[in-house]
Design a protein around this motif. Structure first.
Motif, PDB file in Angstrom:
ATOM      1  N   HIS A   1      91.965  76.471  24.964  1.00  0.00           N
ATOM      2  CA  HIS A   1      92.480  75.106  25.119  1.00  0.00           C
ATOM      3  C   HIS A   1      92.923  74.469  23.805  1.00  0.00           C
ATOM      4  N   ILE A   2      92.809  75.208  22.709  1.00  0.00           N
ATOM      5  CA  ILE A   2      93.264  74.665  21.422  1.00  0.00           C
ATOM      6  C   ILE A   2      94.097  75.710  20.682  1.00  0.00           C
ATOM      7  N   CYS A   3      94.891  75.223  19.731  1.00  0.00           N
ATOM      8  CA  CYS A   3      95.686  76.113  18.889  1.00  0.00           C
ATOM      9  C   CYS A   3      95.760  75.527  17.484  1.00  0.00           C
ATOM     10  N   HIS A   4      96.224  76.345  16.560  1.00  0.00           N
ATOM     11  CA  HIS A   4      96.351  75.905  15.175  1.00  0.00           C
ATOM     12  C   HIS A   4      97.803  76.017  14.741  1.00  0.00           C
ATOM     13  N   LYS A   5      98.304  74.939  14.124  1.00  0.00           N
ATOM     14  CA  LYS A   5      99.662  74.935  13.576  1.00  0.00           C
ATOM     15  C   LYS A   5      99.565  74.944  12.060  1.00  0.00           C
ATOM     16  N   ASP A   6     100.257  75.889  11.402  1.00  0.00           N
ATOM     17  CA  ASP A   6     100.198  75.920   9.947  1.00  0.00           C
ATOM     18  C   ASP A   6     101.267  75.006   9.350  1.00  0.00           C
ATOM     19  N   ASP A   7     101.323  74.959   8.011  1.00  0.00           N
ATOM     20  CA  ASP A   7     102.247  74.025   7.359  1.00  0.00           C
ATOM     21  C   ASP A   7     103.707  74.439   7.483  1.00  0.00           C
ATOM     22  N   LYS A   8     103.959  75.621   8.035  1.00  0.00           N
ATOM     23  CA  LYS A   8     105.336  76.062   8.280  1.00  0.00           C
ATOM     24  C   LYS A   8     105.754  75.846   9.732  1.00  0.00           C
ATOM     25  N   GLY A   9     104.845  75.329  10.531  1.00  0.00           N
ATOM     26  CA  GLY A   9     105.145  75.073  11.933  1.00  0.00           C
ATOM     27  C   GLY A   9     104.812  76.220  12.863  1.00  0.00           C
ATOM     28  N   ILE A  10     104.227  77.299  12.332  1.00  0.00           N
ATOM     29  CA  ILE A  10     103.874  78.453  13.153  1.00  0.00           C
ATOM     30  C   ILE A  10     102.575  78.166  13.901  1.00  0.00           C
ATOM     31  N   VAL A  11     102.579  78.396  15.206  1.00  0.00           N
ATOM     32  CA  VAL A  11     101.426  78.098  16.056  1.00  0.00           C
ATOM     33  C   VAL A  11     100.653  79.379  16.359  1.00  0.00           C
ATOM     34  N   THR A  12      99.331  79.319  16.153  1.00  0.00           N
ATOM     35  CA  THR A  12      98.461  80.457  16.438  1.00  0.00           C
ATOM     36  C   THR A  12      97.414  80.045  17.463  1.00  0.00           C
ATOM     37  N   PRO A  13      97.349  80.722  18.616  1.00  0.00           N
ATOM     38  CA  PRO A  13      96.282  80.411  19.574  1.00  0.00           C
ATOM     39  C   PRO A  13      94.911  80.604  18.928  1.00  0.00           C
ATOM     40  N   PHE A  14      93.987  79.743  19.272  1.00  0.00           N
ATOM     41  CA  PHE A  14      92.663  79.860  18.663  1.00  0.00           C
ATOM     42  C   PHE A  14      91.976  81.166  19.053  1.00  0.00           C
ATOM     43  N   GLU A  15      92.322  81.725  20.213  1.00  0.00           N
ATOM     44  CA  GLU A  15      91.730  83.012  20.590  1.00  0.00           C
ATOM     45  C   GLU A  15      92.060  84.092  19.552  1.00  0.00           C
ATOM     46  N   ASP A  16      93.287  84.031  18.974  1.00  0.00           N
ATOM     47  CA  ASP A  16      93.670  85.009  17.957  1.00  0.00           C
ATOM     48  C   ASP A  16      92.874  84.809  16.671  1.00  0.00           C
ATOM     49  N   ILE A  17      92.649  83.546  16.323  1.00  0.00           N
ATOM     50  CA  ILE A  17      91.827  83.250  15.135  1.00  0.00           C
ATOM     51  C   ILE A  17      90.413  83.759  15.355  1.00  0.00           C
ATOM     52  N   LEU A  18      89.924  83.565  16.582  1.00  0.00           N
ATOM     53  CA  LEU A  18      88.564  83.982  16.912  1.00  0.00           C
ATOM     54  C   LEU A  18      88.424  85.508  16.839  1.00  0.00           C
ATOM     55  N   LYS A  19      89.463  86.217  17.256  1.00  0.00           N
ATOM     56  CA  LYS A  19      89.433  87.684  17.161  1.00  0.00           C
ATOM     57  C   LYS A  19      89.300  88.130  15.712  1.00  0.00           C
ATOM     58  N   GLU A  20      90.008  87.441  14.832  1.00  0.00           N
ATOM     59  CA  GLU A  20      89.933  87.780  13.411  1.00  0.00           C
ATOM     60  C   GLU A  20      88.539  87.480  12.856  1.00  0.00           C
ATOM     61  N   VAL A  21      87.970  86.335  13.260  1.00  0.00           N
ATOM     62  CA  VAL A  21      86.610  85.980  12.822  1.00  0.00           C
ATOM     63  C   VAL A  21      85.618  87.038  13.293  1.00  0.00           C
ATOM     64  N   LYS A  22      85.730  87.446  14.561  1.00  0.00           N
ATOM     65  CA  LYS A  22      84.812  88.457  15.105  1.00  0.00           C
ATOM     66  C   LYS A  22      84.970  89.792  14.383  1.00  0.00           C
ATOM     67  N   GLY A  23      86.201  90.126  14.023  1.00  0.00           N
ATOM     68  CA  GLY A  23      86.428  91.368  13.286  1.00  0.00           C
ATOM     69  C   GLY A  23      85.759  91.349  11.927  1.00  0.00           C
ATOM     70  N   ARG A  24      85.809  90.227  11.258  1.00  0.00           N
ATOM     71  CA  ARG A  24      85.173  90.114   9.943  1.00  0.00           C
ATOM     72  C   ARG A  24      83.649  90.124  10.062  1.00  0.00           C
ATOM     73  N   ILE A  25      83.149  89.555  11.151  1.00  0.00           N
ATOM     74  CA  ILE A  25      81.698  89.575  11.359  1.00  0.00           C
ATOM     75  C   ILE A  25      81.220  90.995  11.615  1.00  0.00           C
ATOM     76  N   ARG A  26      81.984  91.750  12.405  1.00  0.00           N
ATOM     77  CA  ARG A  26      81.622  93.152  12.638  1.00  0.00           C
ATOM     78  C   ARG A  26      81.664  93.942  11.326  1.00  0.00           C
ATOM     79  N   ALA A  27      82.630  93.618  10.475  1.00  0.00           N
ATOM     80  CA  ALA A  27      82.777  94.334   9.204  1.00  0.00           C
ATOM     81  C   ALA A  27      81.676  93.986   8.206  1.00  0.00           C
ATOM     82  N   SER A  28      80.988  92.825   8.439  1.00  0.00           N
ATOM     83  CA  SER A  28      79.962  92.385   7.485  1.00  0.00           C
ATOM     84  C   SER A  28      78.616  93.049   7.714  1.00  0.00           C
ATOM     85  N   GLU A  29      78.488  93.888   8.763  1.00  0.00           N
ATOM     86  CA  GLU A  29      77.202  94.547   9.044  1.00  0.00           C
ATOM     87  C   GLU A  29      76.834  95.500   7.915  1.00  0.00           C
TER      88      GLU A  29
END
Length: 535
Positions: free
Chosen positions: A507-535
């Motif tokens: 239900h939310i998204c992120h817009k960067d300073d260039k106007g590019i919109v990223t669904p928050f689900e995609d950001i969350l996937k990246e966060v989860k990937g980094r958490i898995r890598a931190s083990e």
């Protein structure tokens, strides 16, 4: 008659003459004094201009706040932020005109609107529960005279959750904590705030129904109990309010506190966003009453330890939580700050392995406020809430324990859209502190640590506290909370949801300073990937 007039003129000129002589003598004295003092270099070389410089320096913050900063520039809260909170609390109204002042070229999060939003009658909240409050009706607001306002009774909806959507903390405890409101008051101690402030907050929150207040680490005061609102009692490393004569946890006192009807849960404070350290209160704030509540020496500065000595790792922390829960029968949570991707890895792993752990986690962002801290702590230690929330949620999900724990988010979440974004990121509930302070009169003088709060909020000075009238400000607290809840249902409907409890990452998204919109689900996937890598 002419003689009397002449006499008055002579007296007037005489008075003026002596005033001028006194002023000249004073200036000469100050120049002589400044030339020979050894503390301020500029005064030794430029006595008069130096004095003017220091005067302007003193006036600077007020001049910037009211004249020179734009409506969006001020910190910690801009003029727009501040006025939003004041108008909501005073007028029970948050309507604006013409358009947004947000800079849409800057990056940020946005709530996705639905093509088919929910109708007002489709939103799902308890329509039976009303709130009795008072609000000001602005009749006139002239430029050169006092505005004309009329205080009038109002009975709006409380905008509480439907019974089926009630949030339950500690469902497996003897006495679960059930909440029909998603917004509560963050930890604020009596001592950091004065008795009038705490009393007004307690009564205002109780009037709004369905909310809670956190005592802060300063212990439970009679003013927290004044309104009969639900309470989360915070326990800090110094054990204020539940300590014995040598500063250890008094289990009998803990049990007695748990039996007070208003106390619904305990919160163990590991850290706070604005100070990942122990608390501090200046000696002049520690009056005999505060000292008795905290079991400390009056008029002596208090610095609580920066961590508990009763536990030193995740296993001993969870054991401590379990003992308190078993001893009291009510839910027990922790308050924490996240510093990186691996911050909660060990806790989540142990919770999965042992079945133990907190019933809720209060996650405080680094942008949170405090009565007293240090620049290096407030600016650079601990992640802001929008970075920290995805890490906490993703780590708990990774170990399959997310459903066991309720998450309370805090950190400048003072408007409905900010709260909606936090809920979509995974929070179950939110805490607000400074928004409630502003509702009872805070004007951001940033003197909370000095006991010199000019509006009687963050002070224990009896004279200064007189400025805060409880029977008026309690309604402001109620109005701010009810208005924010209504806004939360309004933004939920715009997103196509019948209740704010249904906000999810999609239900939310992120817009960067260039106007590019990223669904928050995609950001969350990246966060989860980094958490898995931190083990």
């Amino acid at each position: 008659m002419n003689g009397l007039s002449n006499l008055m003129i002579i007296i007037g000129f005489t008075v003026i003459f002596f005033i001028l002589i006194a002023l000249v003598l004073f200036i000469i004295y100050m120049i002589f004094f400044d030339r020979h003092q050894k503390h301020h270099a500029i005064l030794r070389n430029y006595p008069m201009f130096g004095r003017i410089r220091y005067l302007l320096e003193k006036l600077g913050p007020e001049m910037r706040q009211y004249w020179f900063n734009s409506d969006k520039e001020g910190k910690p809260f801009s003029r727009d932020d501040y006025e939003h909170m004041v108008k909501s609390s005073k007028y029970l109204n948050d309507v604006i005109g013409f358009g947004s002042k947000r800079d849409f070229d800057e990056e940020g999060f946005f709530v996705k609107n639905s093509m088919f939003p929910k109708l007002t009658e489709e939103t799902k909240f308890d329509r039976a529960i009303k709130v009795k409050t008072k609000r000001y009706n602005l009749l006139k607001d002239p430029l050169f005279s006092q505005r004309v306002e009329k205080l009038e009774d109002k009975e709006p909806s409380a905008f509480l959750l439907d019974d089926a959507d009630t949030v339950v903390i500690g469902p497996d405890t003897k006495n679960p904590f059930r909440l029909k409101g998603l917004i509560g008051m963050s930890a604020m101690s009596y001592g950091s705030l004065g008795k009038n402030a705490i009393t007004a907050l307690s009564k205002g929150l109780a009037q709004a129904k369905g909310s809670w207040m956190n005592t802060g680490e300063g212990g439970l005061s009679p003013y927290h109990l004044a309104g009969g609102v639900d309470i989360i009692m915070q326990i800090g490393p110094a054990m204020f309010g539940v300590r014995d004569s040598v500063g250890e946890l008094d289990w009998n006192e803990l049990k007695r506190k748990s039996e007070i009807p208003e106390i619904k849960a305990f919160e163990i404070k590991l850290a706070q966003g604005a100070k990942t350290r122990g608390g501090h209160i200046d000696a002049k704030k520690v009056n005999p009453e505060i000292a008795e509540i905290r079991s400390v020496v009056p008029y002596k500065s208090i610095d609580s330890p920066n961590r508990f000595h009763q536990f030193e790792d995740v296993e001993s922390l969870c054991d401590f939580i379990g003992k308190i829960r078993d001893h009291t029968g009510i839910p027990v949570g922790i308050k924490m700050v996240i510093g990186g991707n691996d911050s909660v890895e060990e806790l989540a792993r142990y919770m999965k392995k042992s079945g133990m752990g907190p019933d809720f986690i209060t996650l405080d962002g680094g942008e949170g406020g405090t009565g007293a801290s240090y620049q290096e702590m407030t600016d650079s230690v601990g992640l802001p809430i929008k970075s920290a929330l995805p890490i906490l949620v993703s780590t708990l999900e990774k170990y399959g324990i997310r459903d066991r724990v309720k998450i309370i988010a805090s950190g400048k979440l003072f408007t409905a859209d900010r709260i909606a974004i936090a809920l979509a990121m995974g929070a179950d509930l939110v805490n607000i502190a400074r928004g409630f302070m502003i509702s009872i009169g805070c004007i951001q003088t940033m003197k909370c640590h000095s006991n010199a709060c000019p509006v009687g909020v963050a002070t224990t000075d009896p004279e200064l506290q007189k400025a805060l009238v409880i029977d008026e400000k309690k309604y402001h607290v109620t109005n701010f909370l009810v208005t924010t809840r209504e806004g939360l249902f309004r933004i939920s409907a715009a997103a196509g949801l019948d209740s704010p409890i249904h906000f999810r990452p999609e239900h939310i998204c992120h817009k960067d300073d260039k106007g590019i919109v990223t669904p928050f689900e995609d950001i969350l996937k990246e966060v989860k990937g980094r958490i898995r890598a931190s083990e």
